[in-house]
Design a protein around this motif. Structure first.
Motif, PDB file in Angstrom:
ATOM      1  N   ALA A 194       0.956  -1.423   0.113  1.00 52.81           N
ATOM      2  CA  ALA A 194      -0.145   0.053   0.115  1.00 52.81           C
ATOM      3  C   ALA A 194       0.917   1.125  -0.179  1.00 52.81           C
ATOM      4  O   ALA A 194       1.937   1.233   0.362  1.00 52.81           O
ATOM      5  CB  ALA A 194      -0.944   0.175   1.078  1.00 52.81           C
ATOM      6  N   PRO A 195       0.180   2.480  -0.298  1.00 51.22           N
ATOM      7  CA  PRO A 195       1.086   3.508  -0.405  1.00 51.22           C
ATOM      8  C   PRO A 195       1.640   3.741   1.112  1.00 51.22           C
ATOM      9  O   PRO A 195       1.193   3.767   2.240  1.00 51.22           O
ATOM     10  CB  PRO A 195      -0.061   4.661  -0.552  1.00 51.22           C
ATOM     11  CG  PRO A 195      -0.976   3.931  -1.347  1.00 51.22           C
ATOM     12  CD  PRO A 195      -1.135   2.549  -0.880  1.00 51.22           C
ATOM     13  N   GLY A 196       2.924   4.214   1.146  1.00 52.82           N
ATOM     14  CA  GLY A 196       3.706   4.483   2.296  1.00 52.82           C
ATOM     15  C   GLY A 196       4.994   3.872   2.177  1.00 52.82           C
ATOM     16  O   GLY A 196       5.452   3.380   0.923  1.00 52.82           O
ATOM     17  N   PRO A 197       5.868   3.844   3.275  1.00 55.07           N
ATOM     18  CA  PRO A 197       7.164   3.649   3.091  1.00 55.07           C
ATOM     19  C   PRO A 197       7.311   1.894   2.977  1.00 55.07           C
ATOM     20  O   PRO A 197       6.614   1.349   3.563  1.00 55.07           O
ATOM     21  CB  PRO A 197       7.669   3.798   4.482  1.00 55.07           C
ATOM     22  CG  PRO A 197       6.668   4.035   5.315  1.00 55.07           C
ATOM     23  CD  PRO A 197       5.585   4.763   4.365  1.00 55.07           C
ATOM     24  N   VAL A 198       8.319   1.615   2.276  1.00 52.28           N
ATOM     25  CA  VAL A 198       8.506   0.042   2.106  1.00 52.28           C
ATOM     26  C   VAL A 198      10.077  -0.040   2.423  1.00 52.28           C
ATOM     27  O   VAL A 198      10.966   0.636   1.754  1.00 52.28           O
ATOM     28  CB  VAL A 198       8.455  -0.460   0.644  1.00 52.28           C
ATOM     29  CG1 VAL A 198       8.637  -1.898   0.493  1.00 52.28           C
ATOM     30  CG2 VAL A 198       6.882  -0.383   0.329  1.00 52.28           C
ATOM     31  N   VAL A 199      10.520  -0.979   3.253  1.00 48.58           N
ATOM     32  CA  VAL A 199      11.830  -1.001   3.953  1.00 48.58           C
ATOM     33  C   VAL A 199      12.359  -2.342   3.719  1.00 48.58           C
ATOM     34  O   VAL A 199      11.640  -3.310   3.755  1.00 48.58           O
ATOM     35  CB  VAL A 199      12.065  -0.670   5.366  1.00 48.58           C
ATOM     36  CG1 VAL A 199      13.330  -0.839   6.297  1.00 48.58           C
ATOM     37  CG2 VAL A 199      11.214   0.689   5.788  1.00 48.58           C
ATOM     38  N   ILE A 200      13.619  -2.488   2.993  1.00 46.03           N
ATOM     39  CA  ILE A 200      14.313  -3.689   2.820  1.00 46.03           C
ATOM     40  C   ILE A 200      15.351  -4.032   3.870  1.00 46.03           C
ATOM     41  O   ILE A 200      16.144  -2.918   4.126  1.00 46.03           O
ATOM     42  CB  ILE A 200      15.008  -3.624   1.567  1.00 46.03           C
ATOM     43  CG1 ILE A 200      13.736  -3.286   0.471  1.00 46.03           C
ATOM     44  CG2 ILE A 200      15.635  -4.857   1.121  1.00 46.03           C
ATOM     45  CD1 ILE A 200      14.623  -3.084  -0.867  1.00 46.03           C
ATOM     46  N   GLY A 201      15.415  -5.169   4.640  1.00 45.54           N
ATOM     47  CA  GLY A 201      16.224  -5.387   5.679  1.00 45.54           C
ATOM     48  C   GLY A 201      17.454  -5.866   4.898  1.00 45.54           C
ATOM     49  O   GLY A 201      17.653  -6.094   3.860  1.00 45.54           O
ATOM     50  N   PRO A 202      18.625  -6.033   5.737  1.00 47.57           N
ATOM     51  CA  PRO A 202      20.020  -6.469   5.293  1.00 47.57           C
ATOM     52  C   PRO A 202      19.927  -7.940   4.627  1.00 47.57           C
ATOM     53  O   PRO A 202      19.088  -8.587   5.122  1.00 47.57           O
ATOM     54  CB  PRO A 202      20.957  -6.460   6.361  1.00 47.57           C
ATOM     55  CG  PRO A 202      20.364  -5.652   7.343  1.00 47.57           C
ATOM     56  CD  PRO A 202      18.672  -5.631   6.904  1.00 47.57           C
ATOM     57  N   VAL A 203      20.531  -8.265   3.558  1.00 51.08           N
ATOM     58  CA  VAL A 203      20.608  -9.395   2.846  1.00 51.08           C
ATOM     59  C   VAL A 203      21.601 -10.421   3.772  1.00 51.08           C
ATOM     60  O   VAL A 203      22.662 -10.013   4.125  1.00 51.08           O
ATOM     61  CB  VAL A 203      21.340  -9.075   1.417  1.00 51.08           C
ATOM     62  CG1 VAL A 203      21.240 -10.686   0.840  1.00 51.08           C
ATOM     63  CG2 VAL A 203      20.615  -8.494   0.683  1.00 51.08           C
ATOM     64  N   VAL A 204      21.049 -11.417   3.963  1.00 51.08           N
ATOM     65  CA  VAL A 204      21.661 -12.309   5.039  1.00 51.08           C
ATOM     66  C   VAL A 204      21.916 -13.469   4.003  1.00 51.08           C
ATOM     67  O   VAL A 204      21.272 -14.075   2.979  1.00 51.08           O
ATOM     68  CB  VAL A 204      20.757 -12.689   6.226  1.00 51.08           C
ATOM     69  CG1 VAL A 204      20.725 -11.528   7.161  1.00 51.08           C
ATOM     70  CG2 VAL A 204      19.277 -13.336   6.004  1.00 51.08           C
ATOM     71  N   GLY A 205      22.877 -14.619   4.557  1.00 52.94           N
ATOM     72  CA  GLY A 205      23.044 -15.705   3.862  1.00 52.94           C
ATOM     73  C   GLY A 205      22.084 -17.084   3.962  1.00 52.94           C
ATOM     74  O   GLY A 205      22.461 -17.732   2.971  1.00 52.94           O
ATOM     75  N   GLU A 206      21.258 -17.159   4.626  1.00 50.87           N
ATOM     76  CA  GLU A 206      20.614 -18.121   4.648  1.00 50.87           C
ATOM     77  C   GLU A 206      18.983 -17.908   5.535  1.00 50.87           C
ATOM     78  O   GLU A 206      18.911 -16.756   5.995  1.00 50.87           O
ATOM     79  CB  GLU A 206      21.191 -19.425   5.556  1.00 50.87           C
ATOM     80  CG  GLU A 206      21.470 -18.989   6.913  1.00 50.87           C
ATOM     81  CD  GLU A 206      22.187 -20.208   7.349  1.00 50.87           C
ATOM     82  OE1 GLU A 206      22.543 -21.230   6.947  1.00 50.87           O
ATOM     83  OE2 GLU A 206      22.769 -20.154   8.687  1.00 50.87           O
TER      84      GLU A 206
END
Length: 372
Positions: A228-240
């Protein structure tokens, strides 16, 4: 069937026996119905009820259609071989076969539809459990086992996206996220499709995404349209997958703090929200700013910290900072380039200056809190 279909020849003997019983039951049920055509044909119970439910997993819908078609062809051949005495009887029998074949077709479709619906409902519950386990920080092998049951293919490069959920049916929202992950039309990126596990929790939509190679913002931009409209946050990429809870923690913290940066890009990395997260009380963000910015600068010499502090206090003026430090402006310029080399942040840029300022404040507080 053994002559025509390799899938039947390769089946275990037990399943072949069940398939044969279903075919025989179909012929017997047709014979009984033909004796009493006024009675409604209970095809599902009379024919498919002879086989266990597990057979629908061993025999696909396409294979079932082939089996039904072959059985009908055999019966029609028997009609042509003199099963009836007159052409009129043959016509009546063929019409009966057509009517009963229609019932068989509907019954087949209903059984496989019910099986797919049950399997889909179970998969949806299992997917929701996996997403919930990631948010709660479970990091055991049970998480991998559940994910593999759903066909999770990603081994590495996993991240968590969070944002507001659309005002729509949760199942439709999750299905849309799955489709976006499979197709993902991203300009300039030709990688394989993404593995996506998604869930709606309250007003939030959470997506666990695997196979994120390259720049996460570029790779996941198409998925941001599902929120939906609003912020979209991506967390750090992890290995598994078992480490995805760390990415989820950072992403959720970023979502809470994103209101403090109204002009944040969409999607935005949780690491780009470190200063807002630190001000909001996220201890992990504070630790990152200390370990990745303040301490490396402190270890590089007090001159860098002093120059950076004066430069920021003088509204990013090289000349004003040089006058206060009693050095040449080129010296200030050189020290600021060193700051950029160490931290990756450019003090002359407003966003980087804000991050550096918060890191300096946290560093001073940490130094003051050390025991004498």
């Amino acid at each position: 069937m053994e002559e025509k279909f390799s899938w039947y020849r390769n089946m275990p003997p037990e399943n072949r026996s069940w398939v044969g019983l279903v075919a025989q039951a179909g012929i017997a049920a047709f014979t009984e119905w033909f004796r009493h055509p006024d009675q409604k044909a209970a095809v599902s119970a009379d024919v498919f009820g002879t086989a266990p439910r597990e057979l629908t997993r061993a025999v696909s819908l396409q294979q079932t259609v082939q089996m039904v078609r072959t059985t009908i062809e055999v019966v029609e051949d028997r009609i042509d071989d003199g099963l009836t005495e007159t052409p009129e009887e043959s016509r009546i029998l063929r019409e009966g076969m057509l009517r009963y074949s229609r019932e068989i077709a509907f019954a087949t479709a209903q059984i496989y539809a019910q099986t797919a619906e049950l399997r889909g409902a179970w998969d949806a519950r299992l997917e929701a459990l996996i997403v919930d386990a990631v948010l709660r920080g479970e990091e055991d092998d049970a998480l991998l086992s559940r994910a593999s049951t759903l066909g999770w293919a990603a081994r590495t490069d996993i991240t968590v996206m969070v944002g507001l959920a659309p005002n729509d049916d949760p199942e439709a929202v999750v299905d849309g996220m799955h489709r976006a992950g499979r197709h993902r039309p991203v300009a300039g990126y030709d990688g394989p499709g993404l593995s996506v596990l998604a869930g709606v929790q309250g007003d939030r939509l959470i997506a666990v995404v695997g196979g994120v190679t390259g720049d996460p913002v570029v790779v996941l931009r198409a998925l941001a349209g599902q929120f939906a409209p609003g912020p979209v946050v991506i967390g750090p990429v992890v290995g598994e997958l078992t480490a995805a809870s760390r990415s989820a923690e950072a992403a959720l913290s970023g979502l809470r703090a994103a209101v403090a940066w109204p002009d944040a890009p969409r999607p935005v990395l949780a690491d780009d929200l470190l200063p807002e997260r630190a001000v909001a009380g996220d201890e992990l963000a504070r630790a990152c700013l200390l370990e990745e910015i303040y301490r490396p600068l402190a270890e590089a010499g007090s001159a860098l910290l002093e120059t950076l502090s004066v430069y920021l206090e003088q509204a990013a003026s090289l000349e004003a900072a040089a006058r206060i430090l009693f050095v040449h402006p080129n010296t200030v310029r050189y020290r600021l380039r060193r700051v950029t080399d160490i931290t990756g942040l450019t003090p002359s840029q407003a966003r980087s200056a804000f991050t550096l300022q918060i890191a300096l404040v946290l560093g001073r507080l940490a130094e003051a809190a050390k025991p004498l």
